[in-house]
Design a protein around this motif. Structure first.
Motif, mmCIF file in Angstrom:
data_model
loop_
_atom_site.group_PDB
_atom_site.id
_atom_site.type_symbol
_atom_site.label_atom_id
_atom_site.label_comp_id
_atom_site.label_asym_id
_atom_site.label_seq_id
_atom_site.Cartn_x
_atom_site.Cartn_y
_atom_site.Cartn_z
ATOM 1 N N MET A 119 0.791 -1.226 0.008
ATOM 2 C CA MET A 119 -0.164 -0.234 -0.154
ATOM 3 C C MET A 119 0.863 1.336 0.013
ATOM 4 S SD MET A 119 -3.200 1.128 2.397
ATOM 5 C CE MET A 119 -1.976 0.823 4.130
ATOM 6 N N THR A 120 1.965 1.325 0.727
ATOM 7 C CA THR A 120 2.749 2.291 0.759
ATOM 8 C C THR A 120 3.698 2.656 -0.234
ATOM 9 O OG1 THR A 120 3.195 2.181 3.237
ATOM 10 C CG2 THR A 120 4.696 3.558 2.158
ATOM 11 N N GLN A 121 4.061 1.392 -0.952
ATOM 12 C CA GLN A 121 4.810 1.365 -2.308
ATOM 13 C C GLN A 121 4.048 2.156 -3.449
ATOM 14 O OE1 GLN A 121 7.037 -2.239 -3.268
ATOM 15 N NE2 GLN A 121 5.829 -2.308 -5.021
ATOM 16 N N GLY A 122 2.808 1.535 -3.296
ATOM 17 C CA GLY A 122 1.689 1.931 -4.347
ATOM 18 C C GLY A 122 1.619 3.339 -4.208
ATOM 19 N N ALA A 123 1.230 4.033 -3.179
ATOM 20 C CA ALA A 123 1.203 5.580 -3.019
ATOM 21 C C ALA A 123 2.382 6.253 -3.440
ATOM 22 C CB ALA A 123 0.945 5.683 -1.432
ATOM 23 N N THR A 124 3.512 5.833 -3.138
ATOM 24 C CA THR A 124 4.618 6.447 -3.330
ATOM 25 C C THR A 124 5.105 6.387 -4.954
ATOM 26 O OG1 THR A 124 5.776 5.784 -1.345
ATOM 27 C CG2 THR A 124 7.260 6.404 -3.203
ATOM 28 N N GLY A 128 3.889 10.055 -9.864
ATOM 29 C CA GLY A 128 4.522 10.337 -11.145
ATOM 30 C C GLY A 128 3.392 9.872 -12.199
ATOM 31 N N GLY A 129 2.464 9.095 -12.002
ATOM 32 C CA GLY A 129 1.904 8.695 -13.278
ATOM 33 C C GLY A 129 2.678 7.459 -14.121
ATOM 34 N N LEU A 130 2.312 7.454 -15.181
ATOM 35 C CA LEU A 130 2.995 6.387 -16.042
ATOM 36 C C LEU A 130 4.284 6.118 -15.716
ATOM 37 C CD1 LEU A 130 2.480 4.581 -18.577
ATOM 38 C CD2 LEU A 130 3.235 6.743 -20.050
ATOM 39 N N PHE A 131 5.279 6.794 -15.529
ATOM 40 C CA PHE A 131 6.713 6.818 -15.407
ATOM 41 C C PHE A 131 7.074 6.036 -14.353
ATOM 42 C CE2 PHE A 131 6.415 9.730 -18.882
ATOM 43 C CZ PHE A 131 7.604 9.521 -19.570
ATOM 44 N N THR A 132 6.290 6.370 -13.058
ATOM 45 C CA THR A 132 6.589 5.675 -11.881
ATOM 46 C C THR A 132 6.173 4.337 -11.896
ATOM 47 O OG1 THR A 132 4.921 7.311 -10.762
ATOM 48 C CG2 THR A 132 7.484 7.674 -10.482
ATOM 49 N N LEU A 133 4.790 4.113 -12.620
ATOM 50 C CA LEU A 133 4.057 2.979 -12.535
ATOM 51 C C LEU A 133 5.206 1.879 -13.487
ATOM 52 C CD1 LEU A 133 1.539 1.340 -12.999
ATOM 53 C CD2 LEU A 133 1.302 2.183 -15.348
ATOM 54 N N THR A 134 5.876 2.330 -14.216
ATOM 55 C CA THR A 134 7.053 1.119 -14.815
ATOM 56 C C THR A 134 7.924 0.819 -13.811
ATOM 57 O OG1 THR A 134 8.288 2.901 -15.556
ATOM 58 C CG2 THR A 134 6.583 2.028 -17.153
ATOM 59 N N LEU A 227 -5.660 3.496 -13.917
ATOM 60 C CA LEU A 227 -5.719 4.773 -13.281
ATOM 61 C C LEU A 227 -4.588 5.255 -12.404
ATOM 62 C CD1 LEU A 227 -9.368 4.204 -11.984
ATOM 63 C CD2 LEU A 227 -8.825 5.516 -13.929
ATOM 64 N N GLN A 228 -3.674 4.403 -12.173
ATOM 65 C CA GLN A 228 -2.452 4.814 -11.632
ATOM 66 C C GLN A 228 -1.603 5.817 -12.487
ATOM 67 O OE1 GLN A 228 -0.562 1.666 -9.546
ATOM 68 N NE2 GLN A 228 1.245 2.942 -8.923
ATOM 69 N N ALA A 233 -3.453 11.492 -8.424
ATOM 70 C CA ALA A 233 -4.640 10.900 -8.220
ATOM 71 C C ALA A 233 -4.089 9.468 -8.164
ATOM 72 C CB ALA A 233 -5.722 10.910 -9.359
ATOM 73 N N GLY A 234 -2.883 9.114 -8.889
ATOM 74 C CA GLY A 234 -2.393 7.909 -8.964
ATOM 75 C C GLY A 234 -2.023 7.140 -7.502
ATOM 76 N N ILE A 235 -1.755 8.458 -6.355
ATOM 77 C CA ILE A 235 -1.221 8.061 -4.983
ATOM 78 C C ILE A 235 -2.458 6.919 -4.373
ATOM 79 C CG2 ILE A 235 -1.034 8.761 -2.856
ATOM 80 C CD1 ILE A 235 0.295 11.247 -4.217
ATOM 81 N N LEU A 236 -3.987 7.313 -4.707
ATOM 82 C CA LEU A 236 -4.867 6.667 -4.125
ATOM 83 C C LEU A 236 -4.834 5.706 -4.719
ATOM 84 C CD1 LEU A 236 -7.249 6.719 -2.104
ATOM 85 C CD2 LEU A 236 -8.610 7.957 -4.135
ATOM 86 N N PHE A 237 -5.076 5.329 -5.984
ATOM 87 C CA PHE A 237 -5.399 4.320 -6.674
ATOM 88 C C PHE A 237 -4.181 3.330 -6.563
ATOM 89 C CE2 PHE A 237 -7.603 7.235 -9.644
ATOM 90 C CZ PHE A 237 -8.953 6.819 -9.198
ATOM 91 N N GLY A 238 -2.788 3.684 -6.713
ATOM 92 C CA GLY A 238 -1.709 2.994 -6.600
ATOM 93 C C GLY A 238 -2.002 2.367 -5.243
ATOM 94 N N SER A 239 -2.062 3.150 -4.228
ATOM 95 C CA SER A 239 -2.160 2.552 -2.711
ATOM 96 C C SER A 239 -3.320 1.393 -2.588
ATOM 97 C CB SER A 239 -2.455 3.686 -1.632
ATOM 98 O OG SER A 239 -2.834 3.106 -0.537
#
Length: 273
Positions: A119-124, A128-134, A227-228, A233-239
């Motif tokens: 959850m913490t990792q996904g929020a972090t 940055g959206g697409l680039f931090t998604l990778t 959505l990440q 907004a990706g903070i919430l979805f990623g978490s």
């Protein structure tokens, strides 16, 4: 000190797992289109990022062969058992003899702990959206492997054994599969511990193409990650997504390893007259 459980108690645990397996047959509509988001991402993502994802998948592939940097130590699990049972010097053989209820409790604690990390990792990485998604993709894969290894140890199985790493990859694949894939994997794993060399050889050959397994895994959680891509907004979805993913993977690993341990216990128990 080893506690024992009756054959009837083991059969009750096994029936709970069979009900869980039946529940896995339910197919959400969006699982049918789960590959579409990553097809879109493939077109939008720069080649450099594609290359980095490929490199991360290559690193994870080494896990299947040698464990690589993803292999975990059994000490963290034996310490949990020592604390729970208030005794010292527990090894994997001792763990395998413990009651299923104790194994379940420790497994649940591990899953909850890893879900918090995810959850913490996904929020972090959602900042940055697409680039931090990778970046998040290889991280969540690595955390998934670690979680499944810890669950394996919790039920008395050793990830140092290549056969267990094959089983772990199958657990990972199961968690991201659709109804057809889940059914096939359950059938494959039903005879995993039977002394059938041909079955074992077939299972290992299936995951020799581990890259296909990993790409399939990436594609299947693509819609969850879509959505990440939105910065901030990706903070919430990623978490939320990372937490739920580790919980799903942890549940699959727990149930599949628990089933193996119950079947082995039943095989070694004396039927009640």
């Amino acid at each position: 000190m080893t506690q024992t459980e009756s054959r009837n108690e083991l059969l009750t645990h096994l029936e709970e797992i069979r009900k869980w397996e039946e529940d896995q047959k339910g197919l959400w509509f969006w699982e049918r289109i789960s590959r579409l988001p990553f097809k879109i991402l493939d077109r939008l993502t720069p080649q450099l990022i594609h290359k980095k994802i490929g490199q991360a998948l290559d690193e994870i592939g080494s896990y299947l062969q040698t464990g690589g940097k993803y292999l975990v130590s059994e000490k963290s699990i034996t310490k949990r058992y020592e604390k729970k049972l208030n005794i010292e010097g527990i090894d994997l053989a001792d763990i395998a003899k413990q009651p299923i209820a104790v194994m379940d409790e420790i497994s649940d604690n591990i899953i909850a702990s890893r879900a918090k990390i995810a959850m913490t990792q996904g929020a972090t990485t959602g900042i940055g959206g697409l680039f931090t998604l990778t970046i998040d993709i290889p991280l969540i894969l690595g955390l998934s492997l670690k979680t499944l290894q810890e669950i394996a140890l919790t039920y008395g199985f050793d990830p140092n054994d290549k056969r267990e790493r094959v089983f772990i990859i199958k657990c990972l694949q199961f968690a991201s599969s659709d109804i057809v894939g889940k059914k096939a994997i359950i059938e494959e794993l039903a005879t995993y511990d039977e002394p059938n060399e041909n079955v074992n050889r077939k299972m290992i050959s299936q995951v020799q193409g581990w890259r296909e397994v990993m790409v399939s895994y990436r594609d299947n959680f693509g819609w969850k990650k879509l959505l990440q891509m939105v910065p901030i907004a990706g903070i919430l979805f990623g978490s939320f997504v990372n937490k739920s993913m580790i919980e799903d993977i942890g549940e699959a690993g727990k149930m599949l390893y628990k089933k193996r341990r119950i079947l082995q216990k039943l095989e070694n128990s004396t039927p009640q007259k």
